[in-house]
Design a protein around this motif. Structure first.
Motif, mmCIF file in Angstrom:
data_model
loop_
_atom_site.group_PDB
_atom_site.id
_atom_site.type_symbol
_atom_site.label_atom_id
_atom_site.label_comp_id
_atom_site.label_asym_id
_atom_site.label_seq_id
_atom_site.Cartn_x
_atom_site.Cartn_y
_atom_site.Cartn_z
ATOM 1 N N GLN A 138 0.828 -1.201 0.000
ATOM 2 C CA GLN A 138 0.000 0.000 0.000
ATOM 3 C C GLN A 138 0.865 1.255 0.000
ATOM 4 O OE1 GLN A 138 -2.618 -0.594 3.393
ATOM 5 N NE2 GLN A 138 -4.239 -1.229 1.991
ATOM 6 N N SER A 139 0.314 2.312 -0.584
ATOM 7 C CA SER A 139 1.013 3.576 -0.656
ATOM 8 C C SER A 139 1.194 4.160 0.737
ATOM 9 C CB SER A 139 0.227 4.557 -1.530
ATOM 10 O OG SER A 139 0.855 5.809 -1.535
ATOM 11 N N TRP A 140 2.435 4.539 1.048
ATOM 12 C CA TRP A 140 2.751 5.151 2.331
ATOM 13 C C TRP A 140 2.657 6.669 2.197
ATOM 14 C CZ3 TRP A 140 2.973 3.581 7.117
ATOM 15 C CH2 TRP A 140 3.664 4.316 8.071
ATOM 16 N N PHE A 141 3.295 7.216 1.150
ATOM 17 C CA PHE A 141 3.192 8.641 0.856
ATOM 18 C C PHE A 141 3.667 8.895 -0.561
ATOM 19 C CE2 PHE A 141 7.559 8.432 2.621
ATOM 20 C CZ PHE A 141 8.265 9.075 1.625
ATOM 21 N N THR A 142 3.339 10.090 -1.072
ATOM 22 C CA THR A 142 3.900 10.572 -2.328
ATOM 23 C C THR A 142 4.507 11.950 -2.073
ATOM 24 O OG1 THR A 142 1.822 11.588 -3.031
ATOM 25 C CG2 THR A 142 2.257 9.341 -3.796
ATOM 26 N N TYR A 143 5.547 12.239 -2.824
ATOM 27 C CA TYR A 143 6.222 13.529 -2.761
ATOM 28 C C TYR A 143 6.368 13.967 -4.205
ATOM 29 C CZ TYR A 143 10.101 16.851 -2.211
ATOM 30 O OH TYR A 143 10.906 17.952 -2.255
ATOM 31 N N VAL A 152 17.647 5.376 0.150
ATOM 32 C CA VAL A 152 16.907 5.411 1.407
ATOM 33 C C VAL A 152 17.834 5.030 2.552
ATOM 34 C CG1 VAL A 152 14.943 4.468 2.685
ATOM 35 C CG2 VAL A 152 14.782 4.787 0.203
ATOM 36 N N LEU A 153 17.873 5.876 3.565
ATOM 37 C CA LEU A 153 18.626 5.586 4.780
ATOM 38 C C LEU A 153 17.609 5.410 5.897
ATOM 39 C CD1 LEU A 153 21.540 8.155 4.445
ATOM 40 C CD2 LEU A 153 21.471 5.776 3.733
ATOM 41 N N ALA A 154 17.210 4.166 6.126
ATOM 42 C CA ALA A 154 16.144 3.871 7.089
ATOM 43 C C ALA A 154 16.483 4.354 8.489
ATOM 44 C CB ALA A 154 15.839 2.374 7.090
ATOM 45 N N ASP A 155 17.719 4.144 8.929
ATOM 46 C CA ASP A 155 18.112 4.560 10.280
ATOM 47 C C ASP A 155 18.023 6.070 10.469
ATOM 48 O OD1 ASP A 155 18.534 1.933 10.945
ATOM 49 O OD2 ASP A 155 20.713 2.031 10.723
ATOM 50 N N ALA A 156 18.283 6.821 9.413
ATOM 51 C CA ALA A 156 18.219 8.278 9.474
ATOM 52 C C ALA A 156 16.833 8.808 9.101
ATOM 53 C CB ALA A 156 19.271 8.893 8.559
ATOM 54 N N GLU A 157 15.921 7.900 8.732
ATOM 55 C CA GLU A 157 14.571 8.263 8.293
ATOM 56 C C GLU A 157 14.619 9.318 7.187
ATOM 57 O OE1 GLU A 157 12.476 9.367 11.887
ATOM 58 O OE2 GLU A 157 12.072 7.259 12.354
ATOM 59 N N THR A 158 15.515 9.078 6.208
ATOM 60 C CA THR A 158 15.759 10.053 5.149
ATOM 61 C C THR A 158 15.846 9.371 3.797
ATOM 62 O OG1 THR A 158 17.020 11.401 6.719
ATOM 63 C CG2 THR A 158 17.330 11.891 4.403
ATOM 64 N N THR A 159 15.305 10.049 2.781
ATOM 65 C CA THR A 159 15.407 9.605 1.401
ATOM 66 C C THR A 159 16.050 10.723 0.588
ATOM 67 O OG1 THR A 159 13.405 8.279 1.594
ATOM 68 C CG2 THR A 159 14.103 8.832 -0.618
ATOM 69 N N PHE A 160 17.013 10.368 -0.267
ATOM 70 C CA PHE A 160 17.666 11.305 -1.173
ATOM 71 C C PHE A 160 17.343 10.880 -2.598
ATOM 72 C CE2 PHE A 160 20.368 11.034 2.596
ATOM 73 C CZ PHE A 160 20.605 12.366 2.892
ATOM 74 N N TYR A 194 18.606 19.632 -7.965
ATOM 75 C CA TYR A 194 18.572 19.406 -6.519
ATOM 76 C C TYR A 194 18.649 17.922 -6.202
ATOM 77 C CZ TYR A 194 17.195 24.158 -5.249
ATOM 78 O OH TYR A 194 17.174 25.511 -5.040
ATOM 79 N N VAL A 195 19.276 17.606 -5.071
ATOM 80 C CA VAL A 195 19.097 16.308 -4.443
ATOM 81 C C VAL A 195 17.988 16.567 -3.422
ATOM 82 C CG1 VAL A 195 20.092 14.542 -2.965
ATOM 83 C CG2 VAL A 195 21.483 15.575 -4.753
ATOM 84 N N HIS A 196 16.805 16.033 -3.694
ATOM 85 C CA HIS A 196 15.656 16.247 -2.806
ATOM 86 C C HIS A 196 15.805 15.355 -1.578
ATOM 87 C CE1 HIS A 196 13.175 18.782 -5.441
ATOM 88 N NE2 HIS A 196 13.976 18.259 -6.358
ATOM 89 N N VAL A 197 15.537 15.922 -0.411
ATOM 90 C CA VAL A 197 15.706 15.231 0.852
ATOM 91 C C VAL A 197 14.335 15.174 1.532
ATOM 92 C CG1 VAL A 197 16.944 15.186 3.051
ATOM 93 C CG2 VAL A 197 18.038 16.186 1.025
ATOM 94 N N VAL A 221 6.863 10.507 6.751
ATOM 95 C CA VAL A 221 5.681 11.232 6.272
ATOM 96 C C VAL A 221 5.834 11.782 4.860
ATOM 97 C CG1 VAL A 221 4.796 11.864 8.544
ATOM 98 C CG2 VAL A 221 6.452 13.340 7.429
ATOM 99 N N GLY A 222 7.028 11.728 4.293
ATOM 100 C CA GLY A 222 7.222 12.183 2.926
ATOM 101 C C GLY A 222 7.342 13.675 2.746
ATOM 102 N N ARG A 223 7.578 14.413 3.793
ATOM 103 C CA ARG A 223 7.736 15.864 3.689
ATOM 104 C C ARG A 223 9.208 16.227 3.523
ATOM 105 N NH1 ARG A 223 3.472 16.340 7.976
ATOM 106 N NH2 ARG A 223 1.595 16.745 6.770
ATOM 107 N N ARG A 224 9.415 17.444 3.037
ATOM 108 C CA ARG A 224 10.791 17.947 2.950
ATOM 109 C C ARG A 224 11.419 17.911 4.325
ATOM 110 N NH1 ARG A 224 9.669 23.325 -0.673
ATOM 111 N NH2 ARG A 224 9.200 22.214 -2.600
ATOM 112 N N LYS A 225 12.633 17.432 4.363
ATOM 113 C CA LYS A 225 13.291 17.251 5.661
ATOM 114 C C LYS A 225 14.098 18.468 6.097
ATOM 115 C CE LYS A 225 15.372 13.815 8.461
ATOM 116 N NZ LYS A 225 15.414 12.423 8.693
#
Length: 149
Positions: free
Chosen positions: A16-21, A33-41, A48-51, A56-60
């Motif tokens: 299931q979809s968790w979020f969209t950005y 994806v860096l799960a431990d840092a809860e961050t996606t690049f 841009y490298v979007h972070v 929640v899929g929001r800008r970090k």
């Protein structure tokens, strides 16, 4: 992440979809994806490298008054971001290669190459190999105690 500008996160167990950005330009790389840092690049054509926050899929990143979409590079992102220790390595169409601190998403170092960086950097102990459009392969070396190139 797709070339229409949508990053979609799915629950691995249910699909299931968790979020969209979404961004106005297209993504040019797969996300790192860096799960431990809860961050996606994820790299994009907008330079841009979007972070994003993986929960929640929001800008970090936060700027002076508003959230920032990511780390601005010199040109469209052409290489998939690769993590070496606590540094995200990524290149762009201008021939710039960056080392971005994973913790605060601030650039640590920058190397100018002769042509556009293509593909993913390859990591070896103490070395990073980077290919460019001109057919050249560059090797960057670093002190493993310092994690700086």
């Amino acid at each position: 992440a797709d070339d229409a500008g949508t990053l979609l996160a799915l629950d691995a167990a249910t699909g299931q979809s968790w979020f969209t950005y979404e961004i106005r330009d297209g993504f040019t790389t797969s996300p790192t994806v860096l799960a431990d840092a809860e961050t996606t690049f994820a790299g994009a054509a907008d330079g841009y490298v979007h972070v994003t926050d993986t929960t929640v899929g929001r800008r970090k990143l936060r700027g002076w008054l508003f959230s920032r979409k990511g780390v601005e590079l010199d040109g469209p992102v052409r290489s998939f971001p690769v993590v070496v220790g606590d540094v995200l390595c990524v290149g762009d169409a201008s021939g710039s290669l960056y080392g971005i601190d994973v913790a605060d998403s601030e650039p640590r170092w920058h190397v100018g190459l002769d042509d556009a960086v293509i593909g993913s950097p390859a990591v070896a102990p103490g070395r990073l190999y980077v290919g460019c459009d001109d057919g050249q392969l560059s090797c960057l070396e670093w002190d493993t105690d310092e994690t700086g190139f």
